[in-house]
Design a protein around this motif. Structure first.
Motif, PDB file in Angstrom:
ATOM      1  N   PHE A 294     -10.278   3.462  10.556  1.00 46.54           N
ATOM      2  CA  PHE A 294     -10.533   2.928   9.207  1.00 46.54           C
ATOM      3  C   PHE A 294     -11.780   2.033   9.235  1.00 46.54           C
ATOM      4  CE2 PHE A 294      -5.874   3.554   9.076  1.00 46.54           C
ATOM      5  CZ  PHE A 294      -5.788   4.363   7.960  1.00 46.54           C
ATOM      6  N   GLU A 295     -12.589   2.162   8.195  1.00 44.12           N
ATOM      7  CA  GLU A 295     -13.724   1.242   8.045  1.00 44.12           C
ATOM      8  C   GLU A 295     -13.290  -0.031   7.309  1.00 44.12           C
ATOM      9  OE1 GLU A 295     -17.161   2.940   6.286  1.00 44.12           O
ATOM     10  OE2 GLU A 295     -17.337   4.573   7.754  1.00 44.12           O
ATOM     11  N   ARG A 296     -12.372   0.152   6.342  1.00 42.58           N
ATOM     12  CA  ARG A 296     -11.919  -1.025   5.572  1.00 42.58           C
ATOM     13  C   ARG A 296     -10.607  -0.673   4.897  1.00 42.58           C
ATOM     14  NH1 ARG A 296     -16.046  -1.486   3.140  1.00 42.58           N
ATOM     15  NH2 ARG A 296     -15.582  -0.514   1.110  1.00 42.58           N
ATOM     16  N   VAL A 297      -9.660  -1.624   4.874  1.00 42.81           N
ATOM     17  CA  VAL A 297      -8.364  -1.446   4.202  1.00 42.81           C
ATOM     18  C   VAL A 297      -8.035  -2.749   3.486  1.00 42.81           C
ATOM     19  CG1 VAL A 297      -5.929  -0.862   4.480  1.00 42.81           C
ATOM     20  CG2 VAL A 297      -7.614   0.138   6.041  1.00 42.81           C
ATOM     21  N   HIS A 298      -7.693  -2.650   2.175  1.00 41.41           N
ATOM     22  CA  HIS A 298      -7.387  -3.876   1.418  1.00 41.41           C
ATOM     23  C   HIS A 298      -6.596  -3.530   0.162  1.00 41.41           C
ATOM     24  CE1 HIS A 298     -10.403  -3.053  -1.747  1.00 41.41           C
ATOM     25  NE2 HIS A 298     -11.072  -2.488  -0.743  1.00 41.41           N
ATOM     26  N   ARG A 299      -5.958  -4.547  -0.389  1.00 43.13           N
ATOM     27  CA  ARG A 299      -5.230  -4.391  -1.660  1.00 43.13           C
ATOM     28  C   ARG A 299      -6.221  -4.464  -2.821  1.00 43.13           C
ATOM     29  NH1 ARG A 299       0.494  -3.230  -1.650  1.00 43.13           N
ATOM     30  NH2 ARG A 299       1.286  -3.941   0.375  1.00 43.13           N
ATOM     31  N   LEU A 300      -5.931  -3.745  -3.893  1.00 42.13           N
ATOM     32  CA  LEU A 300      -6.786  -3.739  -5.085  1.00 42.13           C
ATOM     33  C   LEU A 300      -6.410  -4.881  -6.029  1.00 42.13           C
ATOM     34  CD1 LEU A 300      -7.138   0.022  -6.126  1.00 42.13           C
ATOM     35  CD2 LEU A 300      -8.956  -1.519  -5.404  1.00 42.13           C
ATOM     36  N   GLY A 301      -7.413  -5.645  -6.441  1.00 38.96           N
ATOM     37  CA  GLY A 301      -7.188  -6.685  -7.439  1.00 38.96           C
ATOM     38  C   GLY A 301      -6.572  -7.941  -6.875  1.00 38.96           C
ATOM     39  N   ALA A 302      -6.464  -8.971  -7.748  1.00 40.13           N
ATOM     40  CA  ALA A 302      -5.881 -10.257  -7.359  1.00 40.13           C
ATOM     41  C   ALA A 302      -4.363 -10.189  -7.444  1.00 40.13           C
ATOM     42  CB  ALA A 302      -6.411 -11.363  -8.255  1.00 40.13           C
ATOM     43  N   LYS A 303      -3.738 -10.958  -6.599  1.00 43.73           N
ATOM     44  CA  LYS A 303      -2.269 -10.978  -6.582  1.00 43.73           C
ATOM     45  C   LYS A 303      -1.744 -11.722  -7.803  1.00 43.73           C
ATOM     46  CE  LYS A 303       1.648 -12.031  -3.552  1.00 43.73           C
ATOM     47  NZ  LYS A 303       2.075 -12.565  -2.246  1.00 43.73           N
ATOM     48  N   LYS A 304      -0.765 -11.118  -8.482  1.00 42.53           N
ATOM     49  CA  LYS A 304      -0.163 -11.708  -9.677  1.00 42.53           C
ATOM     50  C   LYS A 304       1.311 -11.962  -9.416  1.00 42.53           C
ATOM     51  CE  LYS A 304      -3.326  -9.339 -12.850  1.00 42.53           C
ATOM     52  NZ  LYS A 304      -3.430  -8.408 -14.002  1.00 42.53           N
ATOM     53  N   PRO A 305       1.720 -13.244  -9.409  1.00 48.15           N
ATOM     54  CA  PRO A 305       3.145 -13.553  -9.177  1.00 48.15           C
ATOM     55  C   PRO A 305       4.026 -12.922 -10.256  1.00 48.15           C
ATOM     56  CG  PRO A 305       1.785 -15.520  -8.968  1.00 48.15           C
ATOM     57  CD  PRO A 305       0.896 -14.453  -9.538  1.00 48.15           C
ATOM     58  N   GLY A 306       5.136 -12.356  -9.824  1.00 50.54           N
ATOM     59  CA  GLY A 306       6.058 -11.747 -10.786  1.00 50.54           C
ATOM     60  C   GLY A 306       5.653 -10.373 -11.256  1.00 50.54           C
ATOM     61  N   ALA A 307       4.617  -9.751 -10.654  1.00 48.00           N
ATOM     62  CA  ALA A 307       4.195  -8.401 -11.056  1.00 48.00           C
ATOM     63  C   ALA A 307       5.303  -7.402 -10.722  1.00 48.00           C
ATOM     64  CB  ALA A 307       2.905  -8.022 -10.347  1.00 48.00           C
ATOM     65  N   PRO A 308       5.589  -6.442 -11.637  1.00 48.94           N
ATOM     66  CA  PRO A 308       6.698  -5.489 -11.393  1.00 48.94           C
ATOM     67  C   PRO A 308       6.428  -4.514 -10.254  1.00 48.94           C
ATOM     68  CG  PRO A 308       5.479  -4.879 -13.358  1.00 48.94           C
ATOM     69  CD  PRO A 308       4.946  -6.214 -12.930  1.00 48.94           C
ATOM     70  N   ARG A 309       5.166  -4.208 -10.012  1.00 48.42           N
ATOM     71  CA  ARG A 309       4.826  -3.255  -8.958  1.00 48.42           C
ATOM     72  C   ARG A 309       3.832  -3.884  -7.985  1.00 48.42           C
ATOM     73  NH1 ARG A 309       5.928   2.018  -9.298  1.00 48.42           N
ATOM     74  NH2 ARG A 309       4.024   2.547  -8.159  1.00 48.42           N
ATOM     75  N   PRO A 310       3.897  -3.524  -6.714  1.00 52.30           N
ATOM     76  CA  PRO A 310       2.937  -4.052  -5.729  1.00 52.30           C
ATOM     77  C   PRO A 310       1.542  -3.487  -5.978  1.00 52.30           C
ATOM     78  CG  PRO A 310       4.304  -2.372  -4.714  1.00 52.30           C
ATOM     79  CD  PRO A 310       4.868  -2.607  -6.089  1.00 52.30           C
ATOM     80  N   ARG A 311       0.543  -4.224  -5.554  1.00 50.76           N
ATOM     81  CA  ARG A 311      -0.829  -3.760  -5.715  1.00 50.76           C
ATOM     82  C   ARG A 311      -1.097  -2.551  -4.805  1.00 50.76           C
ATOM     83  NH1 ARG A 311      -4.218  -8.792  -4.089  1.00 50.76           N
ATOM     84  NH2 ARG A 311      -2.420  -8.988  -2.661  1.00 50.76           N
ATOM     85  N   PRO A 312      -1.893  -1.589  -5.291  1.00 49.02           N
ATOM     86  CA  PRO A 312      -2.232  -0.436  -4.436  1.00 49.02           C
ATOM     87  C   PRO A 312      -3.105  -0.880  -3.253  1.00 49.02           C
ATOM     88  CG  PRO A 312      -2.709   0.006  -6.754  1.00 49.02           C
ATOM     89  CD  PRO A 312      -2.434  -1.457  -6.653  1.00 49.02           C
ATOM     90  N   ILE A 313      -3.104  -0.073  -2.219  1.00 51.49           N
ATOM     91  CA  ILE A 313      -3.939  -0.318  -1.047  1.00 51.49           C
ATOM     92  C   ILE A 313      -5.013   0.769  -0.984  1.00 51.49           C
ATOM     93  CG2 ILE A 313      -4.022  -0.439   1.464  1.00 51.49           C
ATOM     94  CD1 ILE A 313      -1.171  -1.433   1.461  1.00 51.49           C
ATOM     95  N   VAL A 314      -6.267   0.335  -0.822  1.00 58.22           N
ATOM     96  CA  VAL A 314      -7.387   1.264  -0.673  1.00 58.22           C
ATOM     97  C   VAL A 314      -7.772   1.285   0.799  1.00 58.22           C
ATOM     98  CG1 VAL A 314      -9.758   1.807  -1.297  1.00 58.22           C
ATOM     99  CG2 VAL A 314      -8.223   0.827  -3.002  1.00 58.22           C
ATOM    100  N   ALA A 315      -7.815   2.490   1.337  1.00 61.41           N
ATOM    101  CA  ALA A 315      -8.185   2.655   2.754  1.00 61.41           C
ATOM    102  C   ALA A 315      -9.393   3.569   2.844  1.00 61.41           C
ATOM    103  CB  ALA A 315      -7.026   3.236   3.554  1.00 61.41           C
ATOM    104  N   LYS A 316     -10.463   3.055   3.447  1.00 60.43           N
ATOM    105  CA  LYS A 316     -11.672   3.865   3.640  1.00 60.43           C
ATOM    106  C   LYS A 316     -11.651   4.388   5.082  1.00 60.43           C
ATOM    107  CE  LYS A 316     -16.718   3.799   3.228  1.00 60.43           C
ATOM    108  NZ  LYS A 316     -16.749   4.921   2.273  1.00 60.43           N
ATOM    109  N   PHE A 317     -11.561   5.690   5.216  1.00 67.26           N
ATOM    110  CA  PHE A 317     -11.477   6.324   6.525  1.00 67.26           C
ATOM    111  C   PHE A 317     -12.873   6.441   7.146  1.00 67.26           C
ATOM    112  CE2 PHE A 317      -7.550   7.418   4.539  1.00 67.26           C
ATOM    113  CZ  PHE A 317      -6.629   7.638   5.564  1.00 67.26           C
ATOM    114  N   GLY A 318     -12.871   6.353   8.482  1.00 66.00           N
ATOM    115  CA  GLY A 318     -14.150   6.523   9.175  1.00 66.00           C
ATOM    116  C   GLY A 318     -14.577   7.960   9.241  1.00 66.00           C
TER     117      GLY A 318
END
Length: 271
Positions: free
Chosen positions: A179-203
């Motif tokens: 992987f070149e980079r892996v991170h969650r999309l957007g800022a964390k929001k307390p009480g959000a019904p769904r978890p933030r997606p994860i973006v993974a950039k493959f090498g």
């Protein structure tokens, strides 16, 4: 004396009507008193029509006064007409000037419209170029949705664990993924019904396609693995998905490639 003589003769000849008329005719010729004529300029002089010349002169004076008043009115109307004509000529000149300016402005607007149309076309091309560049920069990315989020997590380790557990790739294969980079999309929001997606950039693009091909293992779960696209392309794909589903139900082979729909190997253009 003559009257007495006439009376005597009347008594002599009696009351003959003929004699009486003869006497009167004679008297009227002989004894009729002469009228004293008045001067021609006397105020009492009358015209052949029976009206006094003073009345006639007064009438003429009134008519002349009325004619003078009408002539004055005609002069006033003439001046007003002259002023109105000058004003109309000036207005006509103004209209001609405005017409010329309007024609010039119309030509300018036409030229500007053509320029704006050209600029819009150029802008559209530039925008499509930018979108294409963004899509190309994301071609090695996958978006993992539905993976639970934990405090101070290692996003790369979380993704590898997900691939090994849910996509069922061998452990050695997963360990070799770069992987070149892996991170969650957007800022964390307390009480959000769904978890933030994860973006993974493959090498490597092949490793990305290998992981993506295992997405069928997620059918019936709350997880998903998809390509990452710019916002504009995602909106286009949302329009294409129902059409693709309908075509598949009719027995056609429909495939969405980025923001284009292909039906039986041919580009679908009715969108």
């Amino acid at each position: 004396v003559k009257l007495n003589e006439q009376r005597g003769q009347r008594g002599k000849f009696g009351n003959s009507p003929g004699i009486h008329r003869l006497v009167l005719r004679r008297y009227s010729h002989e004894e009729k008193p002469k009228c004293i004529s008045r001067p021609a300029d006397s105020p009492e002089t009358t015209s052949p029509t029976g009206k006094s010349f003073t009345d006639i002169l007064d009438s003429i004076d009134k008519r002349l006064s009325s004619f003078d008043a009408r002539l004055s009115l005609v002069e006033i109307l003439h001046r007003e007409f002259k002023s109105l004509r000058e004003s109309l000529e000036f207005s006509q000149q103004q209209v001609e000037t405005l017409a010329a300016e309007n024609a010039s402005l119309r030509d300018s607007v036409k030229s500007l419209t053509e320029n704006v149309t050209h600029l819009n076309e150029e802008n559209k091309k530039i925008k499509e170029t930018v979108i294409d560049l963004q899509a190309r920069s994301m071609r090695d990315n996958l978006v993992f949705s539905g993976i639970p989020e934990s405090a101070e997590e290692d996003a790369e380790a979380t993704v590898k664990s997900f691939i090994k557990t849910y996509l069922k790739l061998p452990e050695d294969t997963v360990e070799n993924i770069c992987f070149e980079r892996v991170h969650r999309l957007g800022a964390k929001k307390p009480g959000a019904p769904r978890p933030r997606p994860i973006v993974a950039k493959f090498g490597y693009f092949k490793q990305k396609e290998q992981v993506k091909s295992r997405g069928r293992e997620l059918k019936g779960t709350d997880f998903s693995v998809n390509d990452q696209f710019p916002k504009e392309i995602l909106e286009r794909r949302k329009v294409l998905f129902p059409i693709r589903r309908s075509l598949i139900q009719k027995g056609s082979r429909a495939v969405i490639a980025v923001d284009r729909l292909y039906v039986d190997g041919r580009l679908y253009r009715d969108v």
